[in-house]
Motif scaffolding. Structure first.
Motif, short mmCIF file in Angstrom:
data_model
loop_
_atom_site.label_atom_id
_atom_site.label_comp_id
_atom_site.label_asym_id
_atom_site.label_seq_id
_atom_site.Cartn_x
_atom_site.Cartn_y
_atom_site.Cartn_z
N ALA A 99 23.45 -1.81 6.42
CA ALA A 99 22.64 -1.71 7.64
C ALA A 99 22.63 -3.04 8.38
O ALA A 99 22.74 -3.08 9.60
N VAL A 100 22.52 -4.15 7.64
CA VAL A 100 22.56 -5.48 8.27
C VAL A 100 23.88 -5.65 9.01
O VAL A 100 23.91 -6.08 10.16
N ALA A 101 24.97 -5.27 8.35
CA ALA A 101 26.29 -5.44 8.95
C ALA A 101 26.38 -4.67 10.28
O ALA A 101 26.90 -5.19 11.26
N PHE A 102 25.85 -3.43 10.29
CA PHE A 102 25.96 -2.63 11.51
C PHE A 102 25.08 -3.16 12.63
O PHE A 102 25.48 -3.13 13.79
N ILE A 103 23.91 -3.65 12.27
CA ILE A 103 23.06 -4.23 13.32
C ILE A 103 23.76 -5.44 13.94
O ILE A 103 23.80 -5.60 15.16
N LEU A 104 24.35 -6.27 13.08
CA LEU A 104 25.05 -7.44 13.59
C LEU A 104 26.22 -7.01 14.49
O LEU A 104 26.46 -7.60 15.55
N PHE A 105 26.93 -5.97 14.08
CA PHE A 105 28.05 -5.47 14.87
C PHE A 105 27.58 -5.05 16.27
O PHE A 105 28.18 -5.42 17.28
N VAL A 106 26.47 -4.30 16.31
CA VAL A 106 25.95 -3.83 17.59
C VAL A 106 25.58 -5.02 18.48
O VAL A 106 25.92 -5.05 19.67
N ILE A 107 24.93 -6.02 17.88
CA ILE A 107 24.52 -7.19 18.67
C ILE A 107 25.75 -7.91 19.24
O ILE A 107 25.81 -8.23 20.44
N MET A 108 26.74 -8.13 18.38
CA MET A 108 27.93 -8.86 18.83
C MET A 108 28.68 -8.08 19.91
O MET A 108 29.18 -8.65 20.87
N PHE A 109 28.73 -6.77 19.72
CA PHE A 109 29.40 -5.92 20.71
C PHE A 109 28.71 -6.05 22.07
O PHE A 109 29.37 -6.24 23.09
N ALA A 110 27.38 -6.01 22.02
CA ALA A 110 26.62 -6.11 23.27
C ALA A 110 26.84 -7.46 23.94
O ALA A 110 27.06 -7.54 25.16
N VAL A 111 26.81 -8.52 23.15
CA VAL A 111 26.94 -9.87 23.72
C VAL A 111 28.33 -10.07 24.33
O VAL A 111 28.45 -10.56 25.46
N THR A 112 29.39 -9.67 23.61
CA THR A 112 30.73 -9.87 24.17
C THR A 112 30.94 -9.00 25.40
O THR A 112 31.57 -9.43 26.37
N ALA A 113 30.40 -7.76 25.38
CA ALA A 113 30.52 -6.89 26.56
C ALA A 113 29.84 -7.55 27.76
O ALA A 113 30.38 -7.57 28.87
N ALA A 114 28.65 -8.12 27.52
CA ALA A 114 27.92 -8.79 28.60
C ALA A 114 28.72 -9.98 29.12
O ALA A 114 28.78 -10.21 30.34
N MET A 115 29.36 -10.71 28.22
CA MET A 115 30.15 -11.87 28.66
C MET A 115 31.32 -11.43 29.53
O MET A 115 31.62 -12.04 30.56
#
Lengths: 428, 292
Positions: free
Chosen positions: B266-282
Motif C-alpha cells: 500500500a505504501v508503494a502504491f501511494i508513493l506511485f500515485v504521488i510521483m505520477f501526479a507530481v511529474t504530470a503537473a511538471m
C-alpha cells in the motif's frame, strides 16, 4: 540514484546467498549440518567445531554468519523461501515469532532423554523464554542481561564507597556526578535503544501486556513509574540526549568521565578491558541494576539454539546442541568471546568464578525477567522506545506517552486478537 | 495484415519479459495491498484476510506516514533545486573556455555517481561524526560552532540532502554539458556584439536553450529523489527520532523488517500515485510556457 529496484536486488542477493549455501555439495559418506549464527558467535563456534566433528566422524558442520542488522530479515526470508538451515542461533525474543510461523521443532522429548541438557541447571527465567504455551522450542546458548558499569573512582570522589542500591540513591549519586551541567553526565542511555527502559519497566510488578497478550498494559502504574524515572534523568541533565550514533565511541567517553554509569550488557566487559588504558582498569566495575526499592530485576536476554522443523538431520542437529551445551565447552566459549553461559554449573569454572567484573552478572541472572512471548513483541518494544524518546525530549507528558504506547501496541496486536478470537492458534 | 503481424512477432519477446518481470509483480503487489499479508499468513494462508482499502486507510491515519511523506517532500523540494543548481553551475564552469584540465575535473565530479552509495555513506558518516568528524574538527579550528550533524533531528535531513546532492550532481552535470555544447556559439556572438552582459546572455540564451534538457533532468531528479532510501538506511537508519524516515524507508521497514507485505505494498502504491501526479503537473507546467 536511489532506486527501489535496489531493494529487490538486495532481497534477491540474500536469497541467492541462502540458496547457494544450500546447494553446497555433500561429499559421499559425510552429512552436512547447516548452522547459522548471528554476529561474532560464528567466529568463536568455528574454533569449537573441529572437536565436535572429531567426535562425530562423517558429520560436517557448515557455519553461516549473519550480520546482526540483517539477521531477522534473513531468517524470515529463509523461511519464506523454504531454505532454512538445520540449526540457527536465535535471539530469545525472536522465538515467539518463529514459533508463530510453525518453523521450529519442539524439543521437550529430546531434553527429557538427554544426559547433557539439564533444565534445572539453567537460570529459570532464561529457560522460560524458550517455552511457548508449555512447549520447549530452544536451548539457551548464552545469556545477556543489562546492568550498570560504573566508575568507582568518580563515585569515591563524590563521597560514595559503594554502588547504588536503589533508584533514590542512584539518582542522588547522578545528581552529584552530573557537574558541570551539560558537560558531564550521570548515565548514558542511548535514546534509540529500548533495552534500558525495558529493564526498568521489568522491575515493576505489572506485566507489560494484559489479557494473554491481547492488549498493551503500558498505562499501568508500574510502567508509568519506570517511564517517569527514565524521563526525569534526561530532564535533569543526568543523561545526555544522544543516540548511540551521536555518542560515537562510548568507551572513550566513559574513560574521559563524560558519564559515570553505563547501563549495558556483558560484551562490554571485554570492550572496556580492551579499550581503556591499563592505569584505568582499576577504576571501573559492574554492579547489579538497582531497583525502585532495593536490588532490581533486569531483562532475560540472550540467544538460544533452535532446530528447524524442515531439517533433515534433526538427530545430528540435536547432537550439536548437546555438544555446545556442555559446561566445559561453554567455558571455552566464554574465554573466546565473553558470552556468558546460561547454566549455573558453567559458572563454577575459574575463569568466571574469579572474575570480579562477571560476578555482578552472576548475581543479576538470578533476578531476570522474560518479556511477553508474543510474535509482535520486537515491534511493540521498538514503538515503546520511539514514544519514550519523544517524552524524554519533552514533547509528551508521561500520561500522554503511556497512552500512546498502549494505542500503538493495541494496533500491532490486532491480528493476534483476531487469531485468538477465531480459534486460529497464534502459536501452533 | 502481414506487416502488423510481423510487428507483433518482433515485440512479443520484449512484451513477455515486461509482462513477466514488471507487470505481473505490479499486479501482485496491488493484490497484496488489499490483504493483510503478514507473518501469520506466511505461516498459514488461511490466516490471510481481505481488508479492501484498510491498509491505505490505516496508513493515512498514521502520523509516521505523514511525517515520512513530509521528510521526503522536504528532501525533494530542497534537494532537487540544490542539485540542479550544483549540476548547472559545474557544467557551466567546465564548459567555460577558461577551464583547464577539463577531462580530469569531469571525471572527478562524476566519480561520486558511480561509487556505491553505501561505501560513500559510511565515509561521510565518519566525516559528519559529532566528536571525531573532520567537518566539526575544521569548524572548531576556525572558531565556528560545531553541529551534531546526524544526531540532531533538525540537522539530520539537511545533512542527508548535502550528501545526496554531492553524490548525484555529477550525473546531471554531464547531461547539462551536452545541452550547453548544443547551443550554437553564434547566438552568444550576436549577443556580445549587441552588448549583452554575461548575466543577460545566461538569462536570454542559455536558460531558454536549455529548457528541454532542464525539463528532462528535473523530472528524472524529482522521481529519483522521491525514492530516497539508501542514504537514510546507511547513515541514520531513519533516525534520530525518525526525522529521516522517508516513504520508501517506511515501506522497507513494513515489508522486509516486519513482514507486513500488505501494508508495504500500500505504501508503494501511494508513493506511485504521488510521483505520477507530481511529474504530470511538471509536464503540464512546462507546456504552458510554450506557444501552442
Amino acid at each position: 540514484m536511489i532506486r527501489a529496484t535496489r531493494l529487490g536486488f538486495v532481497a534477491a542477493l540474500a536469497l541467492a546467498g541462502v540458496a547457494l549455501s544450500s546447494c553446497a555439495k555433500e561429499e559421499s559418506g559425510t552429512r552436512t549440518l547447516q548452522l547459522w549464527t548471528i554476529g561474532r558467535e560464528g567466529e568463536a563456534v568455528q574454533q569449537l567445531l573441529p572437536e565436535f566433528e572429531h567426535e562425530h566422524p562423517g558429520l560436517h558442520v557448515e557455519v553461516q554468519q549473519l550480520p546482526l542488522t540483517a539477521a531477522h530479515q534473513k531468517l524470515l526470508t529463509a523461511y519464506a523461501g523454504d531454505s532454512t538451515p538445520d540449526i540457527t542461533q536465535l535471539g530469545n525474543t525472536w522465538i515467539p515469532e518463529m514459533v508463530a510461523l510453525g518453523a521450529l521443532e519442539p524439543l521437550d522429548a529430546r531434553v527429557k532423554a538427554s544426559k547433557v541438557v539439564d533444565p534445572a541447571d539453567y537460570f529459570p527465567a532464561i529457560w522460560s523464554t524458550n517455552v511457548i504455551d508449555g512447549t520447549l522450542y530452544g536451548v539457551p546458548w548464552y545469556v545477556d542481561t543489562r546492568l550498570l558499569f560504573y566508575r568507582k573512582d568518580l563515585l569515591a570522589k563524590a563521597g560514595y564507597d559503594h554502588p547504588p542500591r536503589d533508584w533514590a540513591e542512584w539518582q542522588a549519586m547522578m545528581a552529584k556526578l552530573a557537574q558541570p551541567r551539560g558537560k558531564a553526565y550521570g548515565v548514558l542511555l542511548p535514546t534509540n535503544e529500548f533495552e534500558q527502559l525495558l529493564s526498568l519497566a521489568l522491575q515493576q510488578p505489572d506485566p507489560l501486556l494484559r489479557d494473554n497478550g491481547r492488549y498493551g498494559n503500558f498505562q499501568s502504574p508500574g510502567f508509568k513509574k519506570a517511564l517517569a524515572f527514565y524521563v526525569s534523568l534526561f530532564k535533569d541533565d543526568q543523561a545526555p540526549m544522544m543516540t548511540n550514533v551521536g555518542v560515537g565511541n562510548p568507551w572513550a567517553a566513559f574513560g574521559q568521565g563524560f558519564y559515570a554509569f553505563y547501563l549495558s550488557g556483558p560484551w562490554n566487559i571485554g570492550e572496556f578491558r580492551k579499550r581503556l588504558p591499563p592505569e584505568q582498569q582499576g577504576d571501573w566495575a559492574t554492579t547489579p541494576l538497582p531497583g525502585p526499592d532495593g536490588p532490581g530485576a533486569s531483562n532475560a536476554g540472550g540467544s538460544s539454539l533452535v532446530i528447524y522443523r524442515a531439517s533433515k538431520h534433526k538427530d545430528d542437529a540435536w547432537a550439536l546442541i548437546e555438544f555446545l551445551s556442555r559446561p566445559a565447552i561453554q567455558e571455552r566459549f566464554y574465554q573466546i568471546l565473553g558470552d556468558m553461559p546460561p547454566r549455573r554449573s558453567s559458572w563454577t569454572a575459574p575463569a568466571l568464578r574469579d572474575d570480579d567484573k562477571a560476578a555482578a552478572f552472576r548475581d543479576q541472572l538470578e533476578r531476570v525477567k522474560a518479556t511477553p512471548p508474543v510474535a509482535e513483541w520486537e515491534r511493540i518494544v521498538t514503538e515503546m522506545q520511539l514514544v519514550a524518546a519523544q517524552a524524554a525530549h519533552g514533547d509528551l507528558t508521561i500520561d500522554q506517552a503511556a497512552a500512546e504506547i498502549d494505542r500503538r501496541a493495541d494496533r500491532l496486536l490486532e491480528k493476534r486478537r483476531w487469531m485468538l478470537d477465531h480459534g486460529h492458534k497464534a502459536t501452533p | 495484415m502481414n506487416t502488423s503481424r510481423a510487428a507483433w512477432l518482433f515485440i512479443t519477446p520484449a512484451l513477455i519479459i515486461l509482462g513477466l518481470f514488471f507487470l505481473l509483480p505490479v499486479v501482485a503487489a496491488l493484490v497484496l495491498s488489499v490483504t493483510d499479508y503478514d507473518l501469520y499468513a506466511l505461516a498459514d494462508i488461511r490466516n490471510l484476510r481481505f481488508v479492501a482499502l484498510q491498509n491505505y486507510w490505516a496508513l493515512l491515519q498514521r502520523p509516521l506516514f505523514w511525517s515520512a511523506l513530509g521528510h521526503t517532500v522536504y528532501f525533494v523540494v530542497v534537494g532537487v533545486p540544490l542539485s540542479l543548481l550544483a549540476s548547472l553551475g559545474a557544467a557551466m564552469l567546465l564548459n567555460s573556455p577558461l577551464a583547464r584540465f577539463k577531462p580530469f575535473f569531469r571525471t572527478a565530479l562524476f566519480a561520486p555517481v558511480v561509487t556505491t552509495v553505501v561505501a560513500v555513506a559510511v565515509i561521510w558518516r565518519y566525516l559528519f561524526n559529532t566528536k571525531y568528524g573532520l567537518i566539526n574538527y575544521t569548524l572548531d579550528a576556525i572558531g565556528m560552532p560545531t553541529v551534531d550533524w546526524l544526531g540532531d533531528p533538525h540537522w539530520a535531513m539537511p545533512t542527508i540532502i548535502l550528501f545526496a546532492v554531492w553524490k548525484n550532481f555529477g550525473y546531471n552535470m554531464i547531461i547539462f554539458m551536452a545541452g550547453l555544447q548544443a547551443i550554437p556559439a553564434d547566438l552568444y556572438e550576436a549577443a556580445r556584439i549587441d552588448g549583452a552582459s554575461a548575466w543577460a546572455q545566461f538569462r536570454h540564451i542559455t536558460l531558454p536553450m536549455l529548457k528541454p534538457t532542464m525539463l528532462m533532468v528535473s523530472i528524472l531528479t524529482v522521481s529519483g529523489y522521491f525514492q530516497l532510501f539508501a542514504e537514510p538506511y546507511v547513515m541514520t537508519e531513519g533516525g534520530p527520532l525518525q526525522s529521516t524516515t522517508s516513504v520508501l524507508y517506511l515501506m522497507y521497514e513494513e515489508g522486509f523488517k516486519w513482514w507486513n507485505l500488505g501494508s508495504a505494498s500500500a505504501v508503494a502504491f501511494i508513493l506511485f500515485v504521488i510521483m505520477f501526479a507530481v511529474t504530470a503537473a511538471m509536464l503540464r507546467l512546462s507546456k504552458r510556457g510554450e506557444p501552442a
